[in-house]
Design an enzyme around this catalytic site. Structure first.
Site, PDB file in Angstrom:
ATOM      1  N   ARG A  47      -2.819  23.478 -22.565  1.00 26.22           N
ATOM      2  CA  ARG A  47      -2.604  24.424 -23.671  1.00 26.22           C
ATOM      3  C   ARG A  47      -3.808  25.532 -23.546  1.00 26.22           C
ATOM      4  NH1 ARG A  47      -1.684  21.326 -29.085  1.00 26.22           N
ATOM      5  NH2 ARG A  47      -3.635  20.423 -28.270  1.00 26.22           N
ATOM      6  N   ASP A 231     -10.684  -2.422 -22.849  1.00 25.72           N
ATOM      7  CA  ASP A 231     -11.290  -1.410 -21.717  1.00 25.72           C
ATOM      8  C   ASP A 231     -11.589  -1.725 -20.208  1.00 25.72           C
ATOM      9  OD1 ASP A 231     -11.866   1.414 -21.330  1.00 25.72           O
ATOM     10  OD2 ASP A 231     -14.105   0.735 -21.544  1.00 25.72           O
ATOM     11  N   HIS A 236      -9.332  -3.932 -15.134  1.00 25.07           N
ATOM     12  CA  HIS A 236     -10.294  -3.993 -14.139  1.00 25.07           C
ATOM     13  C   HIS A 236     -10.677  -5.584 -13.714  1.00 25.07           C
ATOM     14  CE1 HIS A 236     -10.254   0.316 -14.702  1.00 25.07           C
ATOM     15  NE2 HIS A 236     -11.301   0.314 -15.460  1.00 25.07           N
ATOM     16  N   LYS A 336     -21.559  -2.604 -21.748  1.00 28.79           N
ATOM     17  CA  LYS A 336     -22.078  -1.164 -21.900  1.00 28.79           C
ATOM     18  C   LYS A 336     -23.718  -1.196 -22.075  1.00 28.79           C
ATOM     19  CE  LYS A 336     -18.141   1.629 -22.218  1.00 28.79           C
ATOM     20  NZ  LYS A 336     -17.923   2.316 -20.729  1.00 28.79           N
TER      21      LYS A 336
HETATM   22  C1  BG6 Z   1     -13.142   3.214 -17.181  1.00 26.60           C
HETATM   23  C2  BG6 Z   1     -13.452   2.587 -18.682  1.00 26.60           C
HETATM   24  O1  BG6 Z   1     -11.592   2.451 -16.936  1.00 26.60           O
HETATM   25  O2  BG6 Z   1     -13.975   2.393 -16.412  1.00 26.60           O
HETATM   26  C3  BG6 Z   1     -14.907   3.121 -19.025  1.00 26.60           C
HETATM   27  O3  BG6 Z   1     -12.462   3.028 -19.712  1.00 26.60           O
HETATM   28  C4  BG6 Z   1     -15.757   2.729 -17.735  1.00 26.60           C
HETATM   29  O4  BG6 Z   1     -15.124   2.631 -20.229  1.00 26.60           O
HETATM   30  C5  BG6 Z   1     -15.277   2.935 -16.373  1.00 26.60           C
HETATM   31  O5  BG6 Z   1     -17.170   3.377 -17.942  1.00 26.60           O
HETATM   32  C6  BG6 Z   1     -15.934   2.451 -15.322  1.00 26.60           C
HETATM   33  O6  BG6 Z   1     -15.696   2.787 -14.054  1.00 26.60           O
HETATM   34  P1  BG6 Z   1     -16.649   2.994 -12.866  1.00 26.60           P
HETATM   35  O7  BG6 Z   1     -15.834   3.295 -11.705  1.00 26.60           O
HETATM   36  O8  BG6 Z   1     -17.429   4.236 -13.399  1.00 26.60           O
HETATM   37  O9  BG6 Z   1     -17.394   1.518 -12.642  1.00 26.60           O
END
Ligand code: BG6
Length: 485
Positions: A47, A231, A236, A336
């Site tokens: 947008r 998250d 992952h 984190k």
């Molecule tokens: C993302 C998360 O999916 O993966 C983030 O939402 C995270 O919070 C990130 O920082 C980490 O990915 P990578 O590839 O930098 O380890």
């Protein structure tokens, strides 16, 4: 290497953070490497910019900084920009989707719609695409988070599933695109060496860690409503776990691989809410120091509630209820503002059953495989060897698979691989709906229990998280890799 698959890649959220940091840089890299068919087009949808010139200016200002460790090749950059078209679109206006259809209908090749937007927009965008017939012969890419829990994820999947068939839906988990994850598959299923040992008889425990030094950056608001379990773990970490633990697939076609991963996810031992404190640790970072720099507490980050009970750290003990893995603990951990940025899988093999060479041959971790996903991608096999000199003294040595020494080709970034897979219609590295459901089902009891009671344990930024995460492993006579020595 030019490919013969032409494409029209429509990028919703074209001025968003993800487009800027990951998607457009990955497409540029693929273009620079000659991996995109010459007539392929990128149609950015947003947008904020008024027209194509405005959008290209924005790309020049915001995307270049995220491109390539090797810097920009100006010629390649200019020819990359020529691929880009722009459609200014207000998601609420039906007539804007007619405009989009007119813009793409004569463009070549497979149509890919990449929704780099919040999940609340997935369904409205899919419906609007269908209303102008753009769901035919198209692929749709959905970014995580796909929902907030099982119910909301099902609601999105149901609604998107009314418009696109499962075989048209590409759910991204960028960890699956990382080169070492591919190599893990090659190692396991391309060699006869490891597979016989890859089971409870020879494996003592497995650790999977994704540790970050970064905090929540500018995403405090989103993260505070999400937390580390949603998250990082639901997607992952459980995806990595399923790749480590899956049975050898019949072939590498997408459903053979995804069927095997699904079997692992369905075999995860359900968590009994009464046992949560024994098998799950949650933490939240307080102020601390990372690499000599002071960093603030999570609760003072912009967008985060000062009394937030959101976890920024999770450690779990997971079991898989099948013949291969019964009784083997899998320790998963993510956080984190930890002491280091590292993602790795550690397979600890059992010690020899009897040592004729003294007690050092019996020490835990003598044989270990460490698959490092980042920062430097290596696979390292630890063994014991005799120390030079008199007597039979054993010491740890390692064999490194140093890919950069064997292969001239540079490694491909995860997003680049995944975007090429979408363009070429390869689904194996994308998450199927049933996998996602199984993962949500497994994490939900933990989410519910944590929402109902207690608070995360504090840990100082720059450490490895709450002490309880170490205590959990101590109960199994083991420790996290960095705690050894
Ligand atoms: C993302 C998360 O999916 O993966 C983030 O939402 C995270 O919070 C990130 O920082 C980490 O990915 P990578 O590839 O930098 O380890």
């Amino acid at each position: 290497m030019q490919t013969d698959s032409s494409f029209t890649f429509v990028l919703f959220g074209g001025t968003g953070d993800l487009s800027m940091r990951k998607i457009l840089p990955a497409l540029y890299e693929a273009h620079r490497a000659g991996m995109l068919e010459a007539s392929g087009k990128i149609v950015a949808v947003a947008r904020h910019a008024d027209d194509r010139d405005g959008y290209l200016q924005w790309v020049n200002e915001h995307v270049k900084a995220h491109v390539s460790k090797n810097g920009i090749d100006e010629n390649a950059w200019q020819s990359f920009l020529e691929r880009i078209e722009y459609v200014k679109l207000d998601l609420g206006k039906a007539e804007d989707f007619v405009k989009l259809r007119d813009a793409v209908q004569d463009l070549p090749g497979t149509r890919v719609f990449y929704l780099a937007t919040g999940p609340s927009l997935f369904v409205p965008i899919c419906r609007a695409l269908a209303s102008v017939g753009l769901n035919e012969n198209a692929r749709i890419v959905l970014e995580k988070p796909l929902g907030y829990d099982l119910r909301s994820s099902n609601a999105i999947n149901d609604a998107v599933g009314e418009i696109f068939a499962e075989g048209q839906i590409y759910r991204i988990d960028h960890y699956l695109g990382k080169e070492p994850v591919q190599n893990l598959l090659a190692l396991r299923f391309g060699n006869a060496l490891f597979e016989p040992l890859w089971r409870r008889e020879w494996v003592e425990s497995i650790q999977i860690t994704i540790a970050e030094e970064l905090g929540v950056e500018a995403r405090g608001d989103f993260y505070d409503n999400t937390g580390a379990l949603r998250d990082m773990v639901q997607n992952h970490l459980l995806q990595l776990l399923s790749i480590v633990a899956m049975e050898p697939p019949h072939s590498m076609d997408s459903d053979s691989v995804r069927d095997e991963k699904l079997r692992v996810l369905r075999a995860l031992k359900p968590i009994d809410p009464r046992d949560i404190s024994k098998v799950a640790v949650r933490g939240q970072y307080h102020a601390g120091v990372i690499r000599g720099t002071s960093v603030p507490a999570y609760a003072t980050e912009p967008g985060v509630k000062t009394d937030s009970a959101t976890e920024t750290f999770v450690a779990l003990k997971v079991e898989i209820e099948n013949w291969r893995w019964a009784g083997v603990p899998f320790f998963l951990r993510t956080g984190k503002r930890l002491a280091d940025r590292v993602a790795e899988i550690v397979v600890n093999f059992r010690a020899v059953p009897h040592s004729a060479l003294g007690s050092s041959a019996l020490r835990p971790g003598a044989n270990r495989l460490v698959i490092r996903l980042q920062p430097n991608e290596t696979i390292r096999l630890y063994c014991l060897a005799k120390k030079p000199g008199e007597g039979m003294n054993l010491s740890s040595v390692h064999l490194d698979l140093a890919f950069d020494q064997f292969f001239k080709e540079g490694q491909m970034e995860a997003y680049q691989r995944l975007l090429l897979d979408v363009i070429h219609g390869r689904l194996a590295l994308f998450v199927r709906r049933d996998e996602q459901e199984a993962a949500w089902k497994w994490v939900e009891p933990i989410l519910n229990e944590w929402a109902a009671s207690g608070k995360p344990k504090p840990y100082a930024a720059g450490t490895w998280g709450p002490a309880a995460a170490s205590a959990m492993l101590a109960q199994h006579d083991t420790c996290w890799l960095e705690e050894e020595n």
